[in-house]
Design a protein around this motif. Sequence first.
Motif, PDB file in Angstrom:
ATOM      1  N   SER A   1      -5.996  -0.659   0.385  1.00  0.00           N
ATOM      2  CA  SER A   1      -5.454   0.590   0.931  1.00  0.00           C
ATOM      3  C   SER A   1      -3.938   0.617   0.863  1.00  0.00           C
ATOM      4  O   SER A   1      -3.320   1.697   0.876  1.00  0.00           O
ATOM      5  CB  SER A   1      -5.921   0.775   2.385  1.00  0.00           C
ATOM      6  N   SER A   2      -3.309  -0.549   0.803  1.00  0.00           N
ATOM      7  CA  SER A   2      -1.848  -0.636   0.733  1.00  0.00           C
ATOM      8  C   SER A   2      -1.337  -0.593  -0.710  1.00  0.00           C
ATOM      9  O   SER A   2      -0.133  -0.662  -0.935  1.00  0.00           O
ATOM     10  CB  SER A   2      -1.361  -1.924   1.411  1.00  0.00           C
TER      11      SER A   2
ATOM     12  N   SER B   1       6.933  -8.769  -6.377  1.00  0.00           N
ATOM     13  CA  SER B   1       7.451  -7.859  -5.347  1.00  0.00           C
ATOM     14  C   SER B   1       6.371  -6.875  -4.896  1.00  0.00           C
ATOM     15  O   SER B   1       6.326  -6.476  -3.729  1.00  0.00           O
ATOM     16  CB  SER B   1       8.665  -7.086  -5.864  1.00  0.00           C
ATOM     17  N   ARG B   2       5.504  -6.483  -5.814  1.00  0.00           N
ATOM     18  CA  ARG B   2       4.403  -5.591  -5.454  1.00  0.00           C
ATOM     19  C   ARG B   2       3.445  -6.291  -4.485  1.00  0.00           C
ATOM     20  O   ARG B   2       2.973  -5.684  -3.521  1.00  0.00           O
ATOM     21  CB  ARG B   2       3.641  -5.152  -6.710  1.00  0.00           C
ATOM     22  N   ARG B   3       3.183  -7.553  -4.759  1.00  0.00           N
ATOM     23  CA  ARG B   3       2.254  -8.291  -3.893  1.00  0.00           C
ATOM     24  C   ARG B   3       2.856  -8.477  -2.501  1.00  0.00           C
ATOM     25  O   ARG B   3       2.148  -8.422  -1.492  1.00  0.00           O
ATOM     26  CB  ARG B   3       1.893  -9.627  -4.534  1.00  0.00           C
ATOM     27  N   ARG B   4       4.150  -8.718  -2.445  1.00  0.00           N
ATOM     28  CA  ARG B   4       4.801  -8.871  -1.134  1.00  0.00           C
ATOM     29  C   ARG B   4       4.749  -7.557  -0.353  1.00  0.00           C
ATOM     30  O   ARG B   4       4.543  -7.557   0.862  1.00  0.00           O
ATOM     31  CB  ARG B   4       6.249  -9.338  -1.327  1.00  0.00           C
ATOM     32  N   ARG B   5       4.947  -6.422  -1.059  1.00  0.00           N
ATOM     33  CA  ARG B   5       4.866  -5.125  -0.388  1.00  0.00           C
ATOM     34  C   ARG B   5       3.458  -4.870   0.164  1.00  0.00           C
ATOM     35  O   ARG B   5       3.287  -4.394   1.286  1.00  0.00           O
ATOM     36  CB  ARG B   5       5.233  -4.015  -1.377  1.00  0.00           C
ATOM     37  N   ILE B   6       2.446  -5.212  -0.616  1.00  0.00           N
ATOM     38  CA  ILE B   6       1.053  -5.024  -0.176  1.00  0.00           C
ATOM     39  C   ILE B   6       0.754  -5.909   1.027  1.00  0.00           C
ATOM     40  O   ILE B   6       0.095  -5.477   1.980  1.00  0.00           O
ATOM     41  CB  ILE B   6       0.099  -5.336  -1.347  1.00  0.00           C
ATOM     42  N   ALA B   7       1.244  -7.142   1.011  1.00  0.00           N
ATOM     43  CA  ALA B   7       1.020  -8.059   2.135  1.00  0.00           C
ATOM     44  C   ALA B   7       1.639  -7.491   3.408  1.00  0.00           C
ATOM     45  O   ALA B   7       1.012  -7.486   4.476  1.00  0.00           O
ATOM     46  CB  ALA B   7       1.610  -9.427   1.809  1.00  0.00           C
ATOM     47  N   LYS B   8       2.854  -6.992   3.295  1.00  0.00           N
ATOM     48  CA  LYS B   8       3.536  -6.438   4.469  1.00  0.00           C
ATOM     49  C   LYS B   8       2.819  -5.195   4.973  1.00  0.00           C
ATOM     50  O   LYS B   8       2.626  -5.003   6.180  1.00  0.00           O
ATOM     51  CB  LYS B   8       4.982  -6.121   4.114  1.00  0.00           C
ATOM     52  N   GLY B   9       2.370  -4.332   4.039  1.00  0.00           N
ATOM     53  CA  GLY B   9       1.725  -3.082   4.430  1.00  0.00           C
ATOM     54  C   GLY B   9       0.349  -3.271   5.040  1.00  0.00           C
ATOM     55  O   GLY B   9      -0.091  -2.466   5.866  1.00  0.00           O
ATOM     56  N   SER B  10      -0.337  -4.360   4.663  1.00  0.00           N
ATOM     57  CA  SER B  10      -1.701  -4.583   5.166  1.00  0.00           C
ATOM     58  C   SER B  10      -1.756  -5.567   6.332  1.00  0.00           C
ATOM     59  O   SER B  10      -2.828  -5.790   6.907  1.00  0.00           O
ATOM     60  CB  SER B  10      -2.602  -5.097   4.038  1.00  0.00           C
ATOM     61  N   GLY B  11      -0.597  -6.170   6.653  1.00  0.00           N
ATOM     62  CA  GLY B  11      -0.581  -7.107   7.771  1.00  0.00           C
ATOM     63  C   GLY B  11      -1.095  -8.488   7.421  1.00  0.00           C
ATOM     64  O   GLY B  11      -1.563  -9.220   8.298  1.00  0.00           O
ATOM     65  N   HIS B  12      -1.010  -8.872   6.149  1.00  0.00           N
ATOM     66  CA  HIS B  12      -1.455 -10.185   5.716  1.00  0.00           C
ATOM     67  C   HIS B  12      -0.307 -10.920   5.043  1.00  0.00           C
ATOM     68  O   HIS B  12       0.753 -10.339   4.771  1.00  0.00           O
ATOM     69  CB  HIS B  12      -2.650 -10.061   4.767  1.00  0.00           C
ATOM     70  N   THR B  13      -0.518 -12.179   4.744  1.00  0.00           N
ATOM     71  CA  THR B  13       0.529 -12.973   4.116  1.00  0.00           C
ATOM     72  C   THR B  13       0.488 -12.797   2.605  1.00  0.00           C
ATOM     73  O   THR B  13      -0.563 -12.480   2.032  1.00  0.00           O
ATOM     74  CB  THR B  13       0.355 -14.467   4.436  1.00  0.00           C
ATOM     75  N   PRO B  14       1.607 -13.002   1.928  1.00  0.00           N
ATOM     76  CA  PRO B  14       1.601 -12.935   0.462  1.00  0.00           C
ATOM     77  C   PRO B  14       0.600 -13.908  -0.160  1.00  0.00           C
ATOM     78  O   PRO B  14      -0.014 -13.596  -1.181  1.00  0.00           O
ATOM     79  CB  PRO B  14       3.048 -13.298   0.092  1.00  0.00           C
ATOM     80  N   ALA B  15       0.427 -15.066   0.466  1.00  0.00           N
ATOM     81  CA  ALA B  15      -0.522 -16.050  -0.070  1.00  0.00           C
ATOM     82  C   ALA B  15      -1.952 -15.506  -0.043  1.00  0.00           C
ATOM     83  O   ALA B  15      -2.736 -15.749  -0.967  1.00  0.00           O
ATOM     84  CB  ALA B  15      -0.439 -17.349   0.727  1.00  0.00           C
TER      85      ALA B  15
END
Length: 494
Positions: free
Chosen positions: A380-381, A398-412
């Motif tokens: 959804s992010s 950078s896209r993966r980091r943005r998705i992690a931040k938007g979904s409330g999960h870690t980049p890993a």
Amino acid sequence: MFDELSQRFEDAVKNLRGQGAISESNVEGALKDVRRALLEADVSLPVVKDFVDEVRRKAVGAEVVRGISPDQKFIQVVHEQLVDTMGGENAPLAAGGKPGEPSVVLMAGLQGAGKTTATAKLGLHLKEQGRRALLVGADVYRPAAIEQLRTLGGQIGVEVFSLGTEARPEDIAAAGVEKAREEGFDTVLVDTAGRLQIDTSMMEEMVRIREAVQPDEVLLVVDSMIGQEAAELTRAFHEQVGITGAVLTKLDGDSRGGAALSIRKVSGAPIKFIGTGEKVEALQPFHPERMASRILGMGDVLTLVEKAQKEVELADVARMQQKLQEASFDFSDFVQQMRLIKRMGSLGGLMKMIPGMNKIDDGMLKQGEQQLGKIESMISSMTAAERENPDLLALMPSRRRRIAKGSGHTPAEVDKVLADFQRMRGFMQQMTKGGGMPGMPGMGGMPGMGGGFPGMGGFPGMPGMGGPAGAGGRGGGSRKANRPPKKRKGFGEL
């Protein structure tokens, strides 16, 4: 339900493994376990006695052909007896009487059994079969019963009729039948009042309603949680009102299953439908053979396929099959598959319909459902372009980091889901070349079955969750199947 009963039956056949034949001496231990399993499942005592006696009679001296072990033969005998005890075959609703006259169905039962909800579920089931049903609210005692029926009817697009709480129930039922006759409805479902326990006034009222509308069916709605009491309840209704069938509700709970094995034997009336959840779509025709297979841990592929065929459009199937073969399956497709699973029921309930999957740990299934929720939040992010082209995420951290931040999960966590997804696409491409489960192309499968349930790792199409040993996931399978994928360009940090 039935998990505990299934385990008990499995324990029963262990006594026969390694034996050369079924004999009176070695079958008694197995029969003792069967008896204990049925009693612990709250099956009525007379039914248990008859069941065990019949299994003994059929099993002792049964011919064991080459290639079939005594324990397998015993399972066959138990399966046949389970089917016979539960009625032998599916019993559909009566078609109705004279041409032009609506078929009338009375819904009876105790308060709290889920009678009003079962009435609406049956109305939806008939609507899906192309029939035009009218729901009649004749429960004038329980607060908001008629309003509940109206709400459910509105949700499923089925008309509801009532004269309010001041009219007599038999007058409401008769007026409903007359309305159906005048306006061309082919079926009338009458929701009657229940009580906390069987009493004279309730039975007299049911008799008056029956005399007023002359129903084609009287269905007793039974809460599967009541166990042995189901036998006495069924007997009382059958003797005083005369039932033609039963609807068994709350089979998705932790009930032990005794009601399913007692009702037919006690009343002679078949179970016609089973409720498998709270949703109004959660009603299934009752098939004794399929239920016996579930009890013995053999799965229920036919019901699983029917669920999929009901939800899947043929055009979507062809499109998804092609995308899987081309490895162009994307995150939008993944979300579509997850939502399809949700419409069909719980992940645990669906997995246990697959032969051999009844032993999957409930904790693992719960973990899988939680993981599906996490993955959906990550998707959804994503932007529309990222969902349609997952390789964009591989190329740009950078896209993966943005998705992690938007979904409330870690980049890993995002990295892991992406890596699992890419591995899944390759595996599903290989699997679909061999064909999928009948009626379920595009849903992936178990190794050797050609397809999978998206969202649960270890099984093809299920990133993020390890699978049981031997299933081709992290918990088992061949070493080659579990080998991590080669690093791709842009995946160096994964």
